[in-house]
Scaffold this active site. Sequence first.
Site, PDB file in Angstrom:
ATOM      1  N   GLY A   2     -10.718  75.516  19.781  1.00  0.00           N
ATOM      2  CA  GLY A   2     -11.119  75.882  21.153  1.00  0.00           C
ATOM      3  C   GLY A   2     -10.388  77.145  21.624  1.00  0.00           C
ATOM      4  N   GLY A  56     -15.861  81.811  14.863  1.00  0.00           N
ATOM      5  CA  GLY A  56     -16.885  81.585  15.886  1.00  0.00           C
ATOM      6  C   GLY A  56     -16.162  81.020  17.088  1.00  0.00           C
ATOM      7  N   HIS A  57     -15.936  81.860  18.090  1.00  0.00           N
ATOM      8  CA  HIS A  57     -15.158  81.442  19.263  1.00  0.00           C
ATOM      9  C   HIS A  57     -16.099  81.268  20.450  1.00  0.00           C
ATOM     10  CE1 HIS A  57     -11.205  83.230  17.470  1.00  0.00           C
ATOM     11  NE2 HIS A  57     -11.753  82.302  16.715  1.00  0.00           N
ATOM     12  N   GLN A  69      -9.285  81.226  12.937  1.00  0.00           N
ATOM     13  CA  GLN A  69      -9.048  80.096  12.018  1.00  0.00           C
ATOM     14  C   GLN A  69      -7.886  79.243  12.558  1.00  0.00           C
ATOM     15  OE1 GLN A  69      -9.489  83.498  10.270  1.00  0.00           O
ATOM     16  NE2 GLN A  69     -11.546  82.831  10.807  1.00  0.00           N
ATOM     17  N   ASP A  73     -11.428  76.066  14.855  1.00  0.00           N
ATOM     18  CA  ASP A  73     -12.346  75.503  15.853  1.00  0.00           C
ATOM     19  C   ASP A  73     -11.660  74.607  16.877  1.00  0.00           C
ATOM     20  OD1 ASP A  73     -14.393  76.799  14.493  1.00  0.00           O
ATOM     21  OD2 ASP A  73     -14.803  75.061  13.218  1.00  0.00           O
ATOM     22  N   ARG A  91     -19.129  69.417  11.122  1.00  0.00           N
ATOM     23  CA  ARG A  91     -17.691  69.445  10.842  1.00  0.00           C
ATOM     24  C   ARG A  91     -17.235  68.049  10.434  1.00  0.00           C
ATOM     25  NH1 ARG A  91     -16.665  72.686  16.428  1.00  0.00           N
ATOM     26  NH2 ARG A  91     -17.222  74.758  15.703  1.00  0.00           N
TER      27      ARG A  91
HETATM   28  P1  GDP Z   1     -12.584  78.200  18.318  1.00  0.00           P
HETATM   29  O1  GDP Z   1     -13.122  78.712  17.029  1.00  0.00           O
HETATM   30  O2  GDP Z   1     -11.173  77.722  18.202  1.00  0.00           O
HETATM   31  O3  GDP Z   1     -12.756  79.170  19.456  1.00  0.00           O
HETATM   32  O4  GDP Z   1     -13.460  76.912  18.676  1.00  0.00           O
HETATM   33  P2  GDP Z   1     -15.065  76.773  18.545  1.00  0.00           P
HETATM   34  O5  GDP Z   1     -15.695  77.530  19.635  1.00  0.00           O
HETATM   35  O6  GDP Z   1     -15.512  77.051  17.163  1.00  0.00           O
HETATM   36  O7  GDP Z   1     -15.225  75.211  18.730  1.00  0.00           O
HETATM   37  C1  GDP Z   1     -14.819  74.542  19.868  1.00  0.00           C
HETATM   38  C2  GDP Z   1     -16.042  73.847  20.477  1.00  0.00           C
HETATM   39  O8  GDP Z   1     -15.607  72.893  21.425  1.00  0.00           O
HETATM   40  C3  GDP Z   1     -16.955  74.789  21.229  1.00  0.00           C
HETATM   41  O9  GDP Z   1     -18.266  74.319  21.151  1.00  0.00           O
HETATM   42  C4  GDP Z   1     -16.423  74.703  22.661  1.00  0.00           C
HETATM   43  O10 GDP Z   1     -17.410  75.018  23.636  1.00  0.00           O
HETATM   44  C5  GDP Z   1     -16.042  73.247  22.737  1.00  0.00           C
HETATM   45  N1  GDP Z   1     -14.895  72.927  23.594  1.00  0.00           N
HETATM   46  C6  GDP Z   1     -13.784  73.659  23.859  1.00  0.00           C
HETATM   47  N2  GDP Z   1     -12.919  72.936  24.612  1.00  0.00           N
HETATM   48  C7  GDP Z   1     -13.496  71.737  24.829  1.00  0.00           C
HETATM   49  C8  GDP Z   1     -13.078  70.540  25.494  1.00  0.00           C
HETATM   50  O11 GDP Z   1     -11.980  70.439  26.029  1.00  0.00           O
HETATM   51  N3  GDP Z   1     -13.952  69.487  25.472  1.00  0.00           N
HETATM   52  C9  GDP Z   1     -15.166  69.544  24.867  1.00  0.00           C
HETATM   53  N4  GDP Z   1     -15.930  68.471  24.893  1.00  0.00           N
HETATM   54  N5  GDP Z   1     -15.576  70.657  24.219  1.00  0.00           N
HETATM   55  C10 GDP Z   1     -14.758  71.724  24.186  1.00  0.00           C
HETATM   56  P1  IMO Z   2     -12.497  79.885  13.934  1.00  0.00           P
HETATM   57  O1  IMO Z   2     -11.755  81.170  14.276  1.00  0.00           O
HETATM   58  C1  IMO Z   2     -13.117  76.755  10.969  1.00  0.00           C
HETATM   59  C2  IMO Z   2     -12.980  77.948   6.760  1.00  0.00           C
HETATM   60  C3  IMO Z   2     -14.267  77.879   5.960  1.00  0.00           C
HETATM   61  C4  IMO Z   2     -13.713  77.581   4.585  1.00  0.00           C
HETATM   62  C5  IMO Z   2     -12.433  78.399   4.547  1.00  0.00           C
HETATM   63  C6  IMO Z   2     -12.574  79.753   3.876  1.00  0.00           C
HETATM   64  O2  IMO Z   2     -13.825  79.750  14.569  1.00  0.00           O
HETATM   65  O3  IMO Z   2     -11.589  78.717  14.140  1.00  0.00           O
HETATM   66  P2  IMO Z   2     -13.706  82.058   4.589  1.00  0.00           P
HETATM   67  O4  IMO Z   2     -15.123  82.387   4.942  1.00  0.00           O
HETATM   68  O5  IMO Z   2     -12.721  82.383   5.642  1.00  0.00           O
HETATM   69  O6  IMO Z   2     -13.293  82.608   3.251  1.00  0.00           O
HETATM   70  O7  IMO Z   2     -13.695  80.449   4.400  1.00  0.00           O
HETATM   71  O8  IMO Z   2     -12.051  78.597   5.898  1.00  0.00           O
HETATM   72  N1  IMO Z   2     -13.070  78.754   8.007  1.00  0.00           N
HETATM   73  C7  IMO Z   2     -13.092  78.236   9.230  1.00  0.00           C
HETATM   74  N2  IMO Z   2     -13.129  76.947   9.641  1.00  0.00           N
HETATM   75  N3  IMO Z   2     -13.060  77.746  11.882  1.00  0.00           N
HETATM   76  C8  IMO Z   2     -13.004  79.028  11.490  1.00  0.00           C
HETATM   77  O9  IMO Z   2     -12.800  80.050  12.357  1.00  0.00           O
HETATM   78  C9  IMO Z   2     -13.072  79.329  10.113  1.00  0.00           C
HETATM   79  N4  IMO Z   2     -13.062  80.465   9.391  1.00  0.00           N
HETATM   80  C10 IMO Z   2     -13.048  80.099   8.107  1.00  0.00           C
HETATM   81  O10 IMO Z   2     -15.098  76.859   6.449  1.00  0.00           O
HETATM   82  O11 IMO Z   2     -13.345  76.229   4.502  1.00  0.00           O
HETATM   83 MG    MG Z   3     -14.760  78.396  15.749  1.00  0.00          MG
END
Ligand code: GDP
Ligand code: IMO
Ligand code: MG
Length: 423
Positions: free
Chosen positions: A15, A40-41, A221, A13, A302
């Site tokens: 970004g 979840g991107h 991840q 997560d 988180r």
């Molecule tokens: P990913 O799994 O690495 O793609 O990241 P996620 O989408 O799960 O989580 C990142 C969250 O932070 C999302 O809600 C984005 O919209 C948000 N985000 C990304 N970059 C920034 C930033 O620079 N500042 C803020 N405030 N939010 C951001």
């Molecule tokens: P993105 O790509 C954050 C975490 C789960 C759990 C562990 C194992 O959005 O960054 P799983 O379902 O993979 O067997 O779970 O890994 N986890 C993540 N945490 N971002 C993710 O993906 C994750 N994908 C799995 O929360 O701790």
């Molecule tokens: Mg994510």
Amino acid sequence: MKVDVLLGLQWGDEGKGKVVDVLTPHYDIVARFQGGPNAGHTLEFDGKKYVLRSIPSGIFQGGKTNIIGNGVVLDPALFKAESEALSASGHDLTKCLLISKKAHLILPTHRILDAAYESAKGSSKIGTTGKGIGPTYTDKVGRNGLRVGDIFHDFDSKYKAAISRHETILKQMNYQYDLEPVEKEWFEGVEYLKKFQLTDTDLLINEYLNENKTILAEGAQGTMLDVDFGSYPFVTSSNTICAGACTGLGVAPQKIGEVYGIFKAYCTRVGSGPFPTELFDETGDRMRKNGVEFGSVTGRPRRCGWIDLVALRYAIMIDGVTQLIMMKSDVMDDFDTIKACVAYDMDGTETENFPFEITETVKPVYAEFAGWKTDMTKMQSEDEFPEEFNAYLSFLEETLGVTIKMVSLGPDRAQTIVRYTED
Ligand code: GDP
Ligand code: IMO
Ligand code: MG
């Protein structure tokens, strides 16, 4: 040409989705190499927000080829739902998305097994996303998996054999479940998959490289969730590290080019497992609130804490990161003080190396910085950065040994600043 790799350096997560979208105009092809719908991107632009799970984040920049590589595990039912939602909003993927015949299928019983194993672990559960990731990769390594290409070859009998094996396990575990409703959706997903080009993406990617096409590999991840190098057993079941792009796409190591490592200016984690810099106080709550730190898919809050440079330096080493990208520093725009963990105190001995044992007794040693106390979210260039922010960047670069090439100051595509730094 070489494949550039973009990956998360923390616990996910960071970004990644946003930055893949920002970088996509520079590439011909974007390819996911591991993980599955546990990801979840999030991408935001033109006032719209999208969350992608199995589909690469290069689909919104027009005219690009997107690939789901062999290292990914694919749930046909979830893929269909994700793709149909995108299609409804005007993004038809059937022409621009290729799927590897070697990608493994998440079966309905894999999801049930995931829940059963978690429930059996009780208080020591991993806190998985419940998407069947662990059981699917287990079957892959155990040589019992079903792959996308199998749907054209004697699929029914292969499917039945796998389900029967899983049902035996579930029976032994005395786990109650209802397969029928999920099975129907799943088979509709399998039919839907046939609309896409299911192909030898490994051969294709190497052909693209020979034709001098540019490829960006998108990780899911983060490095600290890698099955070999993360905080085992509280990890995911794939290789999230840079080497995972080689095995997950069919690319030789010498064909890897730039490695973009993404990190948040602080740290988050979902699910169980060690997190030395975790905050349980008002500061952690403020990070969660300012950063909207709730799972993109599950909505789970988180866990939040200060940046951990011991873990980050380790991740940079394992991944061979060549460029750093710092995300979400805007979350701390109103903080008086910023802390960064520079070492671990382990029962009185300090270490800067990420250890095998990260237990409750690991105490972070912090360096402290004055906050910049400035709303940075509308800044357009690094010339506008406050002095305190520049001091923080310099400290991070010095400690991590890699240049921070990009800074993200908000969730929108436009809130991204490229720095003009010398290597
Ligand atoms: P990913 O799994 O690495 O793609 O990241 P996620 O989408 O799960 O989580 C990142 C969250 O932070 C999302 O809600 C984005 O919209 C948000 N985000 C990304 N970059 C920034 C930033 O620079 N500042 C803020 N405030 N939010 C951001
Ligand atoms: P993105 O790509 C954050 C975490 C789960 C759990 C562990 C194992 O959005 O960054 P799983 O379902 O993979 O067997 O779970 O890994 N986890 C993540 N945490 N971002 C993710 O993906 C994750 N994908 C799995 O929360 O701790
Ligand atoms: Mg994510």
